[in-house]
Design a protein around this motif. Structure first.
Motif, PDB file in Angstrom:
ATOM      1  N   ASN A 199      -0.892  13.301  10.075  1.00 22.93           N
ATOM      2  CA  ASN A 199      -0.790  13.113   8.481  1.00 22.93           C
ATOM      3  C   ASN A 199      -1.039  14.558   7.623  1.00 22.93           C
ATOM      4  OD1 ASN A 199      -1.218  11.142   6.371  1.00 22.93           O
ATOM      5  ND2 ASN A 199      -3.184  10.228   8.193  1.00 22.93           N
ATOM      6  N   SER A 213      -6.723   6.498   0.740  1.00 27.82           N
ATOM      7  CA  SER A 213      -7.671   5.425   0.138  1.00 27.82           C
ATOM      8  C   SER A 213      -8.371   5.089   1.978  1.00 27.82           C
ATOM      9  CB  SER A 213      -6.794   4.971  -0.262  1.00 27.82           C
ATOM     10  OG  SER A 213      -6.240   4.281   0.571  1.00 27.82           O
ATOM     11  N   ASN A 214      -8.416   5.694   2.332  1.00 25.82           N
ATOM     12  CA  ASN A 214      -9.484   5.227   4.098  1.00 25.82           C
ATOM     13  C   ASN A 214     -10.417   5.647   4.063  1.00 25.82           C
ATOM     14  OD1 ASN A 214      -9.919   4.594   6.392  1.00 25.82           O
ATOM     15  ND2 ASN A 214      -7.842   4.287   7.057  1.00 25.82           N
ATOM     16  N   SER A 249       1.143   7.437  -3.092  1.00 26.37           N
ATOM     17  CA  SER A 249       0.699   6.591  -2.518  1.00 26.37           C
ATOM     18  C   SER A 249       0.591   7.289  -1.168  1.00 26.37           C
ATOM     19  CB  SER A 249       0.687   5.292  -3.257  1.00 26.37           C
ATOM     20  OG  SER A 249       2.163   4.955  -1.870  1.00 26.37           O
ATOM     21  N   GLY A 250      -0.365   8.567  -0.654  1.00 22.29           N
ATOM     22  CA  GLY A 250      -0.516   8.561   0.330  1.00 22.29           C
ATOM     23  C   GLY A 250      -0.103  10.015   0.836  1.00 22.29           C
ATOM     24  N   THR A 251      -0.677  10.456   1.839  1.00 18.56           N
ATOM     25  CA  THR A 251      -0.402  11.938   2.363  1.00 18.56           C
ATOM     26  C   THR A 251       1.310  11.780   2.653  1.00 18.56           C
ATOM     27  OG1 THR A 251      -2.342  12.165   3.333  1.00 18.56           O
ATOM     28  CG2 THR A 251      -0.630  13.714   4.344  1.00 18.56           C
ATOM     29  N   TYR A 252       1.762  10.428   3.520  1.00 14.62           N
ATOM     30  CA  TYR A 252       2.552  10.968   4.799  1.00 14.62           C
ATOM     31  C   TYR A 252       4.019   9.883   3.550  1.00 14.62           C
ATOM     32  CZ  TYR A 252       1.006   9.697   9.380  1.00 14.62           C
ATOM     33  OH  TYR A 252       0.463   9.346  10.005  1.00 14.62           O
ATOM     34  N   TYR A 309      -5.461   9.509   5.031  1.00 11.84           N
ATOM     35  CA  TYR A 309      -5.290   8.288   4.233  1.00 11.84           C
ATOM     36  C   TYR A 309      -6.191   8.072   3.354  1.00 11.84           C
ATOM     37  CZ  TYR A 309      -2.398   6.175   7.527  1.00 11.84           C
ATOM     38  OH  TYR A 309      -1.105   6.619   8.962  1.00 11.84           O
ATOM     39  N   ARG A 324       1.026  -1.028  -0.283  1.00  7.92           N
ATOM     40  CA  ARG A 324      -0.276  -0.261  -0.135  1.00  7.92           C
ATOM     41  C   ARG A 324       0.922   1.147   0.049  1.00  7.92           C
ATOM     42  NH1 ARG A 324      -2.711   0.557   4.763  1.00  7.92           N
ATOM     43  NH2 ARG A 324      -1.581  -0.901   5.876  1.00  7.92           N
ATOM     44  N   ARG A 325       1.947   1.540   1.024  1.00  5.91           N
ATOM     45  CA  ARG A 325       2.736   2.389   0.482  1.00  5.91           C
ATOM     46  C   ARG A 325       4.165   1.975   0.483  1.00  5.91           C
ATOM     47  NH1 ARG A 325      -1.845   3.349   3.934  1.00  5.91           N
ATOM     48  NH2 ARG A 325       0.012   2.301   6.432  1.00  5.91           N
TER      49      ARG A 325
END
Length: 609
Positions: A160, A146-147, A101-104, A144, A63-64
């Motif tokens: 985040n 995608s969450n 892929s994602g904020t982080y 996130y 995912r990340r």
């Protein structure tokens, strides 16, 4: 042979002759020799923990995959490694070979670009990352993307959010545009999440914690730095100043470097996030330019705690992923939130003993620069008697590699040698000064002690090939079912096909012919397979056993059997006639013995067209 009298070039003193100055590089305010040594050991561990593809281990590789790697690169840059260092180059390639892929991941990647500076070729990626973050901002901050779980109507949290704001601040330093309205919206999100006790929690319905309060105070400060206190921004600016004061008051009451104070939580929860909390505390101290938070001398007390908790290997654990914790600890010790910290070069310059007739220094970077820093009274007496120096002979691992005559800019770096090492590793370096008498005949020699020189800056052809491989494997890692003959503790079968060489699978200790099978939902066409052996962080490449004889089954009775050379951690390529593959099995029939363990495994299996 031409010679030059030392007395004509150098000043004499009663304690010896100074032949040059090897000054220590500037270090962050409040640092000490113990802190510098801890940083060096931590950096060495982080380098050893990096996969050959530039990645670092993560809990969510599918995912990340690049978040921890981005953090590792950011930490190395802040600890003074140059952008040209192989670990940085490989880490950058791994991170930017894929979409965020994602904020982080997006946030830390943007922070990396700011640390590299606007002139770096990758700086052009900053606008895309900035737009990605702004597009994913919710009314309550960032989460996130995608969450769909969490608070209604959109998932967001203060963790985040803090990284998104750090990234937007980095974007502005790279001349990216973040509007006053966008900064004000972020400020409103922070204000809306502050609890009645003045602290912040991970999410609004939870209790305040030290980590989230420190992270949010630092985030508030970033907003204050960018929101103009006039017009529409005047009101929110004043409210943010009040929120900052309340947050600092909460920290003054509850902060302790030994734990992440979490009201109402068990002790194990408090210690699990301790290093995350300390890095947040560092940002408060650095952004607000204060040495104390309440009565807590945050850097002095935090440094003491980190030095005590650092393991012999150089890493920090504290209940979470060691790679992440080590980054947080190093960023605290290095005071990485000061914008100029990345420009301070890393210093691992080796130095020979001051008791030897000659004192040798080695600089950072590659090629390496070696020089004589000082000499004993024996040389002073020789020069006073009208003696001369013929040359300095440099020896590496006992072999003479150069003779340097006393000419050129000797007053600055006398007898300096610039040497290109053939590869990374540990080298023994020594200098021998050959003396001449008044008749220009040999008059003996002066020797330095040996210095142990660690070279890790050589970018090899294998490194280059690894970069070329990134993103090229056709093995469908998201549609693969993986089974193995056995699995050692702390490893997973899925690690052989997760796109990261930092994660790995190892067979059980008593599994003499281990195998791994990968089945795909849809067939792929390939003409070669690459295997990366498992490895042990902090140990030599031959600590674990490595595959020697392997049998590759490509399905439908197609089999390839090969004997692999012992290449250490390097990948093995096994070519075959291009074919369609829907299942793949790798069976290890024999191994190159490990000096520390007979366990064998694989870090990654890849297919190429």
């Amino acid at each position: 042979m031409r010679t030059i009298l030392i007395s004509g070039l150098l000043g004499l003193s009663t304690v010896g002759i100074c032949l040059g100055i090897g000054g220590a590089p500037p270090t962050p305010e409040g640092s000490s020799d113990a802190v510098d040594a801890a940083i060096e050991r931590g950096v060495d561990w982080l380098l050893a923990a990096q996969g050959i593809d530039g990645s670092w281990r993560t809990y969510a590789p599918h995912r990340r995959p690049a978040g921890v790697t981005a953090l590792g690169v950011f930490t190395l840059l802040k600890c003074g490694l140059p952008a040209e260092h192989p670990a940085v180059r490989k880490g950058l390639a791994f991170v930017f070979a894929r979409e965020p892929s994602g904020t982080y991941t997006a946030s830390i990647s943007l922070m990396v670009l700011a640390a590299l500076g606007p002139e770096h070729p990758l700086a052009e990626r900053a606008d895309d990352l900035r737009e990605y973050l702004l597009d994913n901002m919710e009314h309550a901050g960032w989460g996130y993307p995608s969450n769909s779980k969490g608070e209604d109507p959109a998932y967001s949290d203060n963790s985040n959010t803090q990284y998104a704001l750090l990234a937007l601040d980095a974007a502005v330093r790279l001349e990216g545009k973040v509007s006053q309205a966008e900064w004000a919206d972020a400020g409103e999100a922070l204000l809306g999440r502050q609890r009645s006790d003045g602290g912040w929690a991970y999410q609004a319905r939870r209790d305040s914690t030290a980590a989230m309060t420190a992270a949010s105070v630092a985030s508030v400060q970033l907003c204050l730095n960018h929101i103009l206190p006039k017009g529409k921004g005047k009101k929110v600016h004043g409210r943010l100043e009040e929120a900052r004061a309340l947050g600092l008051a909460w920290l003054a009451k509850h902060a302790s470097v030994g734990e992440n104070t979490m009201l109402g939580k068990a002790d194990e929860d408090r210690t699990k996030w301790q290093l995350y909390w300390l890095y947040a505390l560092e940002r408060v101290g650095s952004f607000l330019e204060v040495s104390e938070v309440g009565e807590l001398e945050w850097y002095q007390e935090g440094s003491k705690a980190l030095l005590k908790e650092q393991e012999e290997s150089g890493r920090w654990t504290a209940g979470y992923l060691a790679e992440v914790n080590t980054c947080f600890a190093l960023l605290f010790l290095r005071q990485g939130s000061r914008h100029g910290a990345a420009s301070t070069p890393r210093s691992r310059a080796a130095r020979a003993s001051g008791d030897a007739p000659l004192v040798v220094l080695a600089g950072d970077g590659h090629p390496k620069r070696l020089w004589i820093q000082a000499a004993s009274d024996a040389l002073a007496q020789h020069v006073a008697g009208d003696g001369a120096v013929e040359c300095v002979e440099w020896l590496i691992n006992g072999k003479a590699v150069a003779r340097v005559n006393p000419e050129g800019d000797v007053a600055r770096h006398p007898f300096a040698l610039e040497h290109t090492f053939p590869g990374n590793g540990t080298y023994q370096v020594r200098a021998v000064m050959h003396l001449l008498d008044t008749h220009r005949r040999s008059a003996g020699e002066l020797n330095s002690d040996e210095i142990t020189l660690v070279v890790d800056e050589v970018f090899t052809g294998r490194d280059e090939q690894v970069l070329l491989d990134l993103g090229k494997s056709v093995l469908p890692i998201h549609d693969a079912t993986i089974t193995t003959s056995s699995t050692s503790r702390w490893t997973l079968p899925s690690a052989v096909a997760d796109g990261l060489c930092a994660c790995q699978w190892r067979a059980a200790n008593d599994d003499l012919t281990p195998w791994v099978r990968i089945d795909f939902e849809r067939a792929v066409r390939a003409s070669s397979l690459k295997l990366a052996p498992a490895w042990q962080v902090g140990e030599a490449h031959d600590f674990l056993a490595r595959p020697k004889e392997v049998e590759i089954s490509l399905g439908k009775g197609r089999t390839v059997r090969v004997t692999l050379p012992d290449l250490g951690r390097a990948k093995h390529e096994i070519p075959f006639k291009k074919t369609s593959i829907k299942s793949l099995e790798v069976r290890v029939l024999s191994t190159w013995p490990g000096k520390g363990s007979k366990v064998v495994g694989l870090a990654e299996v890849e297919l190429f067209q």
